[in-house]
Write a protein that holds these residues in place. Structure first.
Motif, PDB file in Angstrom:
ATOM      1  N   UNK A 198      16.092  16.066 -11.983  1.00 28.16           N
ATOM      2  CA  UNK A 198      15.400  16.116 -13.249  1.00 28.16           C
ATOM      3  C   UNK A 198      14.155  16.986 -13.086  1.00 28.16           C
ATOM      4  N   UNK A 199      13.953  17.911 -14.009  1.00 30.88           N
ATOM      5  CA  UNK A 199      12.775  18.772 -13.981  1.00 30.88           C
ATOM      6  C   UNK A 199      11.622  18.031 -14.667  1.00 30.88           C
ATOM      7  N   UNK A 200      10.478  17.964 -13.994  1.00 30.39           N
ATOM      8  CA  UNK A 200       9.324  17.243 -14.514  1.00 30.39           C
ATOM      9  C   UNK A 200       8.162  18.195 -14.742  1.00 30.39           C
ATOM     10  N   UNK A 201       7.506  18.024 -15.861  1.00 28.73           N
ATOM     11  CA  UNK A 201       6.276  18.755 -16.173  1.00 28.73           C
ATOM     12  C   UNK A 201       5.148  17.738 -16.159  1.00 28.73           C
TER      13      UNK A 201
ATOM     14  N   UNK B 185      -1.919  21.990 -14.727  1.00 32.49           N
ATOM     15  CA  UNK B 185      -0.521  21.826 -15.144  1.00 32.49           C
ATOM     16  C   UNK B 185       0.363  22.143 -13.946  1.00 32.49           C
ATOM     17  N   UNK B 186       1.405  21.328 -13.780  1.00 28.15           N
ATOM     18  CA  UNK B 186       2.321  21.523 -12.657  1.00 28.15           C
ATOM     19  C   UNK B 186       3.730  21.141 -13.068  1.00 28.15           C
ATOM     20  N   UNK B 187       4.697  21.542 -12.241  1.00 35.38           N
ATOM     21  CA  UNK B 187       6.089  21.134 -12.452  1.00 35.38           C
ATOM     22  C   UNK B 187       6.737  20.907 -11.090  1.00 35.38           C
TER      23      UNK B 187
ATOM     24  N   UNK C 270       2.091  11.059  -9.624  1.00 35.83           N
ATOM     25  CA  UNK C 270       1.788   9.809 -10.312  1.00 35.83           C
ATOM     26  C   UNK C 270       2.565   9.825 -11.626  1.00 35.83           C
ATOM     27  N   UNK C 271       3.268   8.750 -11.902  1.00 30.23           N
ATOM     28  CA  UNK C 271       4.065   8.676 -13.116  1.00 30.23           C
ATOM     29  C   UNK C 271       3.207   8.907 -14.359  1.00 30.23           C
ATOM     30  N   UNK C 272       1.963   8.439 -14.327  1.00 26.42           N
ATOM     31  CA  UNK C 272       1.078   8.609 -15.472  1.00 26.42           C
ATOM     32  C   UNK C 272       0.680  10.048 -15.738  1.00 26.42           C
ATOM     33  N   UNK C 273       0.855  10.949 -14.784  1.00 25.04           N
ATOM     34  CA  UNK C 273       0.512  12.361 -14.966  1.00 25.04           C
ATOM     35  C   UNK C 273       1.700  13.174 -15.464  1.00 25.04           C
ATOM     36  N   UNK C 274       2.869  12.555 -15.543  1.00 26.29           N
ATOM     37  CA  UNK C 274       4.074  13.274 -15.965  1.00 26.29           C
ATOM     38  C   UNK C 274       4.178  13.267 -17.484  1.00 26.29           C
ATOM     39  N   UNK C 275       4.383  14.450 -18.074  1.00 24.08           N
ATOM     40  CA  UNK C 275       4.513  14.600 -19.523  1.00 24.08           C
ATOM     41  C   UNK C 275       5.968  14.498 -19.980  1.00 24.08           C
ATOM     42  N   UNK C 276       6.908  14.794 -19.104  1.00 25.47           N
ATOM     43  CA  UNK C 276       8.330  14.690 -19.408  1.00 25.47           C
ATOM     44  C   UNK C 276       8.688  13.212 -19.571  1.00 25.47           C
ATOM     45  N   UNK C 277       9.453  12.849 -20.605  1.00 26.81           N
ATOM     46  CA  UNK C 277       9.867  11.448 -20.727  1.00 26.81           C
ATOM     47  C   UNK C 277      10.652  11.010 -19.485  1.00 26.81           C
ATOM     48  N   UNK C 278      10.229   9.911 -18.880  1.00 25.09           N
ATOM     49  CA  UNK C 278      10.870   9.390 -17.672  1.00 25.09           C
ATOM     50  C   UNK C 278      11.853   8.283 -18.042  1.00 25.09           C
ATOM     51  N   UNK C 279      12.888   8.080 -17.228  1.00 27.20           N
ATOM     52  CA  UNK C 279      13.835   6.996 -17.495  1.00 27.20           C
ATOM     53  C   UNK C 279      13.165   5.640 -17.273  1.00 27.20           C
ATOM     54  N   UNK C 280      13.564   4.663 -18.058  1.00 25.99           N
ATOM     55  CA  UNK C 280      13.033   3.310 -17.901  1.00 25.99           C
ATOM     56  C   UNK C 280      13.741   2.626 -16.737  1.00 25.99           C
TER      57      UNK C 280
END
Length: 155
Positions: A1-4, A13-15, A101-111
């Motif tokens: 999965x690509x994360x922004x 900003x990172x990916x 850190x999950x909180x820094x990820x802008x891409x919707x993450x799976x629950x």
């Protein structure tokens, strides 16, 4: 999965690509609790460091290395020097991995189907460990890796 990902002020900003994007592991150690600024724990996810790209904000990026038993940790905790957002952890002992850190990820993450609560032996007394009745809980870290947990859950 690509994360922004990004910091709160948007200067950094990172990916990165991740095969372990499900934010399931809550770490209650004093370092995570104090640097992540959350409800007593931090949530990091696993990603492939070889795919990591810093798109902007190099000048605002800061690194903190915690002292553990009087020695500087090899873990590099990256954060924004302007707004203080905790961004990712990198440790040269595992050069192929990075832990955003999950909180820094802008891409919707799976629950996650469940949570794992780690380092409960060092949690602050005021922290209430919330979660589901079946959640695994450990005084230290579990033996299962992020990748193994994702494989076991078919993610």
């Amino acid at each position: 999965m690509h994360l922004e990902g990004s910091c709160r002020c948007g200067r950094i900003r990172f990916s990165v690509d991740s095969t372990e994007p499900c934010p399931f592991l809550r770490c209650y150690c004093s370092i995570c609790r104090k640097t992540a600024g959350t409800g007593g724990y931090a949530i990091n996810i696993g990603a492939d460091h070889r795919t990591f790209q810093l798109h902007q904000g190099r000048d605002d990026l800061r690194i903190y290395r915690a002292a553990i038993d009087g020695k500087e940790s090899s873990g590099q905790r990256h954060f924004c020097g302007h707004c203080g957002t905790a961004l990712w952890i990198y440790d040269e002992n595992w050069p192929d991995l990075v832990y955003p850190h999950a909180g820094a990820i802008d891409t919707p993450l799976p629950e996650p189907p469940e949570h794992v609560h780690a380092m409960l032996g060092s949690k602050a007394p005021w922290v209430r460990v919330e979660g589901q009745p079946g959640d695994d809980r450990f005084d230290e870290f579990p033996d299962e890796s992020l990748a193994d947990w994702h494989r076991r859950h078919g993610l």
